[in-house]
Write a protein that holds these residues in place. Structure first.
Motif, short mmCIF file in Angstrom:
data_model
loop_
_atom_site.label_atom_id
_atom_site.label_comp_id
_atom_site.label_asym_id
_atom_site.label_seq_id
_atom_site.Cartn_x
_atom_site.Cartn_y
_atom_site.Cartn_z
N LYS A 1 0.83 -1.21 0.00
CA LYS A 1 0.00 0.00 0.00
C LYS A 1 0.86 1.26 0.00
O LYS A 1 0.60 2.21 -0.75
N LEU B 1 2.77 1.98 -3.38
CA LEU B 1 1.91 2.46 -4.47
C LEU B 1 1.25 3.79 -4.14
O LEU B 1 1.14 4.68 -4.99
N SER C 1 -5.39 -7.81 -4.69
CA SER C 1 -6.69 -7.17 -4.84
C SER C 1 -7.00 -6.24 -3.67
O SER C 1 -7.45 -5.11 -3.87
N ILE D 1 -4.91 -3.09 -3.90
CA ILE D 1 -5.45 -2.15 -4.90
C ILE D 1 -6.60 -1.35 -4.31
O ILE D 1 -6.70 -0.13 -4.50
N TRP E 1 -6.67 2.72 -3.75
CA TRP E 1 -7.76 3.53 -4.33
C TRP E 1 -8.45 4.37 -3.26
O TRP E 1 -8.83 5.51 -3.51
#
Length: 303
Positions: free
Chosen positions: A80, A83, A160, A163, A167
């Motif tokens: 996390k 990114l 998953s 991501i 987001w």
């Protein structure tokens, strides 16, 4: 007389802060001491409590599921952070310029921050669904993949949930970076342009150093939030499949509020959960202290 007047002047402030202080004591401080007491008891939320000393910690030491969740937590947090932070910073730099519609774009990127985690998780469950999910349908239609991918299966479940976490967090950190960027004087960039500096030079030698205090705060918040995060994982996978997405705070939650699956009955473990929660808090505290230490060393280097 003077002291009495000062006391009366402070009464409105005391009146405003007292409700918040009482709520903090009742729902923040008291539960901590309550849980610390039960660390040394065998208590399942009902019936008689039994003092067991350090047995809960001995059980925790041999609990492989918990230590696997610790490893999963650092994988989740690391993915996390790697990114989220660069992406947030790049978006902040772009949206801090005089772009048309930049305020609308800021609101769009920030929107996931104010949406319920449960709602976000349900939406992404529809996207990542293995059978008729939106993502698989898109990839199959454009012949990017030959067969549907089990995004919530053992191989891809961690990716998953990372991501989803990225987001949901990018917009929040983006706004913090924008606030820091707006405190950098334009004169510095203009002087650098006169000296022949290009955009890359300005970013590395002006933006990053002058954004240092804000960057340190954002990194600290990101580390703590990443280690504590579990809500979307609980909704999407419940820590599965086969423990691939089990993280520390989800494991703590399951001890206090067991999640029964496939008709199985899971027993509540208040005493053991308190011990697990205490050790988990220590791990997060140690990581935070290490980051503070590293930040101070970096400040001394740049000084």
């Amino acid at each position: 007389m003077f002291q009495m007047r000062r006391w009366r002047e402070q009464l409105p402030g005391i009146g405003f802060t007292l409700p918040s202080l009482l709520l903090t004591l009742v729902f923040g401080v008291y539960p901590i001491f309550w849980a610390m007491r039960y660390m040394f008891y065998d208590y399942k939320g009902y019936g008689q409590e039994r003092f067991v000393g350090l047995s809960n910690f001995t059980q925790l030491f041999h609990d492989q599921t918990y230590w696997d969740s610790v490893v999963n937590t650092f994988i989740y947090a690391g993915g996390k952070l790697i990114l989220t932070l660069p992406l947030s910073l790049v978006l902040a730099v772009i949206l801090n310029r005089g772009l048309r519609g930049k305020h609308l774009l800021r609101a769009i990127y920030f929107m996931p921050t104010i949406v319920s985690t449960s709602v976000i998780s349900i939406v992404f469950f529809i996207i990542f669904n293995s059978f008729n999910g939106i993502l698989n349908q898109f990839l199959l239609r454009f012949h990017i993949i030959d067969k549907a991918i089990d995004w919530l299966g053992p191989e891809h479940a961690m990716l998953s949930v990372i991501i989803i976490a990225v987001w949901g967090a990018v917009g929040n950190y983006m706004l913090l970076f924008i606030a820091g960027l707006q405190n950098i004087p334009n004169d510095v960039y203009e002087s650098a342009s006169l000296d022949g500096a290009n955009a890359v030079h300005k970013f590395w030698y002006i933006t990053i150093p002058m954004l240092g205090p804000v960057l340190q705060m954002v990194v600290m918040l990101a580390i703590i939030n990443s280690l504590k995060g579990y809500e979307s994982i609980m909704v999407l996978t419940e820590g599965g499949p086969i423990g691939k997405t089990e993280v520390m705070f989800l494991y703590v939650y399951k001890q206090f509020f067991p999640i029964a699956t496939s008709g199985s009955s899971v027993e509540q473990q208040i005493g053991y959960g308190s011990a697990v929660g205490f050790v988990t808090a220590l791990i997060v505290g140690v990581v935070t202290l290490l980051y503070f230490y590293a930040s101070k060393r970096m400040n001394k280097v740049y000084e």
